[in-house]
Each structure stands twice: as C-alpha cells, then as structure tokens.
Design an enzyme around this catalytic site. Structure first.
Site, mmCIF file in Angstrom:
data_model
loop_
_atom_site.group_PDB
_atom_site.id
_atom_site.type_symbol
_atom_site.label_atom_id
_atom_site.label_comp_id
_atom_site.label_asym_id
_atom_site.label_seq_id
_atom_site.Cartn_x
_atom_site.Cartn_y
_atom_site.Cartn_z
ATOM 1 N NE ARG A 98 3.752 -4.523 -2.595
ATOM 2 C CZ ARG A 98 3.103 -3.355 -2.678
ATOM 3 N NH1 ARG A 98 1.823 -3.272 -2.347
ATOM 4 N NH2 ARG A 98 3.746 -2.284 -3.054
ATOM 5 C CE1 TYR A 142 32.089 -1.919 28.165
ATOM 6 C CE2 TYR A 142 33.321 -3.280 29.715
ATOM 7 C CZ TYR A 142 32.121 -2.895 29.137
ATOM 8 O OH TYR A 142 30.950 -3.480 29.551
ATOM 9 C CE1 TYR A 152 29.218 -12.471 31.604
ATOM 10 C CE2 TYR A 152 30.443 -12.536 29.541
ATOM 11 C CZ TYR A 152 29.399 -12.992 30.322
ATOM 12 O OH TYR A 152 28.548 -13.944 29.830
ATOM 13 C CG ASN A 197 1.671 -1.192 1.191
ATOM 14 O OD1 ASN A 197 0.961 -1.626 2.082
ATOM 15 N ND2 ASN A 197 1.365 -0.106 0.504
ATOM 16 C CB ALA A 252 -2.162 -4.600 12.985
HETATM 17 C C1 UD1 Z 1 -6.920 0.716 1.707
HETATM 18 C C2 UD1 Z 1 -8.288 1.253 1.305
HETATM 19 C C3 UD1 Z 1 -8.122 2.233 0.143
HETATM 20 C C4 UD1 Z 1 -7.197 3.357 0.595
HETATM 21 C C5 UD1 Z 1 -5.861 2.787 1.099
HETATM 22 C C6 UD1 Z 1 -5.049 3.896 1.739
HETATM 23 C C7 UD1 Z 1 -9.939 -0.499 1.744
HETATM 24 C C8 UD1 Z 1 -10.751 -1.579 1.157
HETATM 25 N N1 UD1 Z 1 -9.138 0.143 0.895
HETATM 26 O O1 UD1 Z 1 -6.388 0.016 0.599
HETATM 27 O O2 UD1 Z 1 -9.364 2.786 -0.225
HETATM 28 O O3 UD1 Z 1 -6.978 4.253 -0.483
HETATM 29 O O4 UD1 Z 1 -6.091 1.809 2.108
HETATM 30 O O5 UD1 Z 1 -3.781 3.417 2.101
HETATM 31 O O6 UD1 Z 1 -10.039 -0.237 2.916
HETATM 32 N N2 UD1 Z 1 -6.136 -5.450 6.831
HETATM 33 C C9 UD1 Z 1 -6.487 -6.409 7.744
HETATM 34 N N3 UD1 Z 1 -7.212 -7.467 7.339
HETATM 35 C C10 UD1 Z 1 -7.629 -7.615 6.055
HETATM 36 C C11 UD1 Z 1 -7.266 -6.638 5.117
HETATM 37 C C12 UD1 Z 1 -6.512 -5.555 5.530
HETATM 38 O O7 UD1 Z 1 -6.134 -6.308 8.918
HETATM 39 O O8 UD1 Z 1 -8.299 -8.621 5.784
HETATM 40 C C13 UD1 Z 1 -5.343 -4.289 7.280
HETATM 41 C C14 UD1 Z 1 -3.944 -4.269 6.675
HETATM 42 O O9 UD1 Z 1 -3.007 -4.880 7.560
HETATM 43 C C15 UD1 Z 1 -3.655 -2.795 6.547
HETATM 44 C C16 UD1 Z 1 -5.021 -2.177 6.373
HETATM 45 O O10 UD1 Z 1 -5.967 -3.119 6.826
HETATM 46 O O11 UD1 Z 1 -3.084 -2.285 7.733
HETATM 47 C C17 UD1 Z 1 -5.314 -1.777 4.938
HETATM 48 O O12 UD1 Z 1 -5.298 -2.919 4.102
HETATM 49 P P1 UD1 Z 1 -4.564 -2.894 2.708
HETATM 50 O O13 UD1 Z 1 -4.750 -4.206 2.070
HETATM 51 O O14 UD1 Z 1 -3.200 -2.386 2.870
HETATM 52 O O15 UD1 Z 1 -5.487 -1.849 1.940
HETATM 53 P P2 UD1 Z 1 -5.090 -0.974 0.704
HETATM 54 O O16 UD1 Z 1 -5.145 -1.805 -0.525
HETATM 55 O O17 UD1 Z 1 -3.858 -0.234 1.022
HETATM 56 CA CA CA Z 2 -1.958 -0.454 2.571
#
Ligand code: UD1
Ligand code: CA
Length: 444
Positions: free
Chosen positions: A16, A350, A371, A228, A10
């Site tokens: 975005r 009320y 109040y 996102n 998380a």
């Molecule tokens: C990721 C997957 C992709 C998949 C998609 C599904 C990877 C590399 N890619 O891509 O294959 O199809 O999810 O939705 O895993 N996060 C961190 N730290 C970081 C990067 C990410 O905590 O450094 C967390 C983000 O908050 C998020 C999750 O990991 O909750 C996924 O990261 P995000 O950048 O959204 O990956 P996607 O590009 O969606």
């Molecule tokens: Ca994602």
C-alpha cells in the site's frame, strides 16, 4: 531484570506504500521507521535484537547493522503471517532466556517503557502479554476477547463476527512471551483463518487452552500508530514533529511558529535558542545555547556555536561549523567549512571546503571556487581578513590574516598577511567618449 530478546518484524510487503523501497525504510524525522523500533528495543535494555526482513531487502539489512551492532537478521521468503515471521528467527528463540518481545517495524512510536511493562508482565508469571489499546476506530485491528478481566483470545478484524467487531479494546501489535514456552506455542499455531496466515495473535487462545497465564497491558493508541500507506506516513511525521516541537519548547527553546519548524530525530538544540518561522532541520544538526536561526533556513549536518545568528534564508550543508557569535546571512550557503568566532558571511555567498578565521568579513557575493569538475580544493582565510564584495577565490588558496581583497577580484594566488590583493581589470576613463559616440550614431 531478566534477559530480554527482541524480534522485530519487518518483512511485510507494504504494497500500500506503492513504493520501490521497502516500507520500513520510509523515513520519519529523517530516520527510517525501522530505526525507531530498534532504538526502542535498545533503550529497553534488550540484550539480543533480531530482525525478520523481506527477501532481497539488502538496504534493510544494512540499516539494521548500522543501528545495532551484532543484531541478527533473518529473511522470511514468503509472507505467511506474523507467527511464521517470528519463527524465521528460530535460532534466537531456541537459545532465548527470560522474555521475548515481538515488535513491528511499521509502528515506530512504541516506547521503551511499554516494552518494559510487557516484559514485567511476563516476569510476573504470564506466558503471553498483549498490549491492549482503544483506537478512535477499531476497524482493521485485532479485537481482544475477554471474560471478566481475563484475556481469552484475539480475533483479527477479518475473522471477527459483527458482535466482536463492536469491541473497542484492540491489539496494539507488540507482544511479550516467556522464552520457555514461546517456541512450542508458535509451532502450534495454524493458518485456519480468513487470510490463510499464521497469526501470532493465535498464541493467546493456545496459551489459555494449555492453562498458561495471559496478561494485558493497556497502552495509549498514539504509541502503536501504524504506517501502512503514505497518508499514514505523513500523519506519523506530523505526530513526530508535534512531539519534538513540544519537547524543544519545554527544554527552553523559543519557537515563534512551532507548526512551521521541522526537526530530525537527532536535532539537538541548546537552551535559549530562538527559531523563527519556516526552518527545516535535516539530520545531524546541533545548535548551541543562545543561537538564533532566522526564518526560512535549511540546516543539515551542521553545528552552530553559542550566540551565532543564521539566516534568514541561509543554507548550512554537512560539515558547516559556525563559530561563536558568527553570522551567516541571507542567501548564503556553507558546506564543509569552519567559520571562526565573530566572522561575518552575510550576503549571497558560497563558502565550501574552507576555513575562515575569527572576525573575518566576507563581502556580498563572495564565492569559494572549490571544484574543478574532478577534485575539491580548500580555501583558508586568516583571522580578521576582509574579502571585498563579488570576489571569486580560486582554491586551493590561502589568504593571510588581516589581508584585504579588492572587490570584484578573481584571486588565484596566495595573499600574504596584511597585504592588499586586487585582481581585476584596472578602470579606464575616456572623458566625453559617450557623448561623442551618440553624435556619431545620430549622423548615420
Ligand atoms: C497486526 C495484528 C493485529 C493488531 C495490528 C496492530 C496479527 C496477526 N495481527 O495486524 O491484531 O491489531 O497488528 O497494528 O499479528 N509481517 C511480517 N511477515 C508476515 C506478516 C507480517 O514480517 O508474514 C510484519 C509486517 O511487516 C508488519 C507486522 O508484521 O510490520 C504486522 O503485520 P500486518 O500485516 O501489518 O498486521 P496487521 O494486519 O496490521
Ligand atoms: Ca500493520
């Protein structure tokens, strides 16, 4: 089943969302979306739950603690990819046994059943298990590269060739690992890709190279719907509401216009509850069997007992406790108050910080003045009391059982049971005064 450790990612920036709030705190059905992932992990029987959060995200830390006592929280200082994020929970990985599941905090609809299926794939011998799904449009997702039935690698959208981009089978995001090999696999992942990030998905190719088994578990796209931006947040809300409405109806609740009724994650409705159009349930509401919620009502933190009728246009605020067969009618607001069995609060009223006895009748426009700008005070109204219209009850105050309050009273002293209290100016009548007045004015 063997031990299950869940690590929830998380820490992503969520830029975005264009929000001062971390993405995972944005709510769906009144629950921050990270709460859904934590609950799914819990429901799947995870004995360890860890979360990796962004720096300075104290509110996320607080949510994790509130959702799961004993959950461990790690901070990823810099966003360097999903594998790097998982490695922030190194102490958890080091002592993990059995299965390690990685969930994303921004995909709230993953079910315990799917977590369980992935865990079983690992128990049956896979070092890595991936959730495969087929989205309506694969753009943006990692693609699963297969050789026959065998999963060979996952290629991220940005790194995919034109041919690979045509693959419809995508990575749902969540993955399961054998605790014995997870740390070595993650440490071997590099950042040689379009984004220069350490991708968790690289674990698939690495496992193959090391002769470890890899499995794919196919799941529905709905489960891994990701959030996102705010448009996707709204779509997630829509999906959540549709699910809840359907579940409510199938459990015996009548929704006259289901698409206009909004539920929270914890709304509880008994059998044969009827809900008219345009009703909003904020968190913490329980409605007992046979109650009716009429059109345009807003309920939050309230309980409604059997057979009670709320609305139309009623507002129940936290602590409203409406008794059996009681009525709260149009333009009435109730806060932190018990309304006794069969009592009626029907019009423009009320009631706050109060107890109203069974069968009492609260006339139109009654206000509990609870109040003074500094403190809140209580009002007690005994069973069977009758409060005349347009009365102000200045708390703290107690009105005895069966007492009458004359209309338009401002009541500042306690009223004894069965007494009549009238607290308003006595009516004065001057015969002919108006006609004489008009004559005088004409002569001027
Ligand atoms: C990721 C997957 C992709 C998949 C998609 C599904 C990877 C590399 N890619 O891509 O294959 O199809 O999810 O939705 O895993 N996060 C961190 N730290 C970081 C990067 C990410 O905590 O450094 C967390 C983000 O908050 C998020 C999750 O990991 O909750 C996924 O990261 P995000 O950048 O959204 O990956 P996607 O590009 O969606
Ligand atoms: Ca994602």
């Amino acid at each position: 089943m063997s031990h299950l450790t869940t690590i929830i990612l998380a820490a992503g920036e969520g830029t975005r969302m264009r929000s001062a709030r971390p993405k995972v705190l944005h709510e769906i059905g009144g629950l921050p979306m990270l709460g859904f992932s934590i609950r799914a992990a819990h429901a799947a029987g995870a004995d360890t739950i860890a979360a990796v959060i962004g720096p300075g995200h104290d509110a996320v830390r607080a949510l994790v603690a509130a959702e799961h006592e004993g959950a461990e929280v790690f901070v990823q200082d810099e966003r360097r990819g999903t594998a790097h994020a998982v490695l922030q929970a190194r102490p958890v990985l080091e002592r993990a046994e059995g299965v390690v599941i990685v969930l994303f905090g921004d995909t709230p609809f993953v079910t315990a059943e799917t977590i369980d299926r992935l865990a079983r794939a690992v128990e049956e011998g896979a070092a890595v298990a991936v959730a495969g799904m087929r989205p309506p449009s694969p753009a943006g997702y990692g693609r699963l590269l297969t050789d026959g039935d065998r999963l060979v690698a996952i290629v991220e959208d940005r790194d995919a060739s034109e041919d690979e981009k045509r693959i419809g089978l995508c990575n749902g995001g969540l993955m399961a690992f054998d605790a014995k090999s997870v740390l070595a696999l993650l440490e071997a992942i590099g950042d040689d890709n379009a984004q220069g990030e350490f991708y968790l998905t690289e674990a698939v190719a690495l496992a193959n190279r090391q002769g470890l088994a890899v499995a794919t578990v196919e799941i529905g796209f709905d489960e891994v719907f990701g959030v996102n931006d705010r448009a996707q947040l709204a779509e997630a809300e829509t999906r959540f509401q549709e699910g809840r409405r359907r579940a409510a109806m199938l459990s015996g609740v009548t929704l006259m216009a289901p698409e206009t009724v909004f539920f929270s994650h914890d709304t509880r409705l008994g059998q044969d509850v009827t809900i008219e159009p345009n009703v909003f349930f904020a968190p913490g509401v329980e409605v007992a069997p046979g109650a009716t919620i009429r059109a345009f009502s807003h309920l939050e933190g309230a309980t409604v007992a059997e057979g009670a009728v709320i609305g139309p246009y009623a507002r129940l605020r936290p602590g409203a406790d409406i008794g059996r067969k009681a009525r709260v009618g149009n333009f009435c607001e109730v806060k932190k108050a018990e309304i006794g069995e069969g009592a009626k609060v029907n019009h423009l009223t009320y009631i706050g910080d109060a107890t109203i006895g069974a069968g009492a009748n609260i006339g139109a426009g009654t206000i509990t003045c609870n109040y003074d700008g500094f403190s809140k005070f209580r009002t007690n109204i005994g069973a069977g009391a009758f409060v005349g219209s347009n009365s102000s009850l200045v708390a703290p105050i107690s009105i005895g059982e069966g007492a009458y309050i004359g209309s338009g009273s401002v009541v500042t002293d306690d009223v004894a049971p069965d007494a009549l209290a009238v607290a308003r100016g006595r009516q004065v009548e001057k015969p002919g005064w108006a006609a004489a007045f008009r004559e005088r004015q004409k002569k001027k």
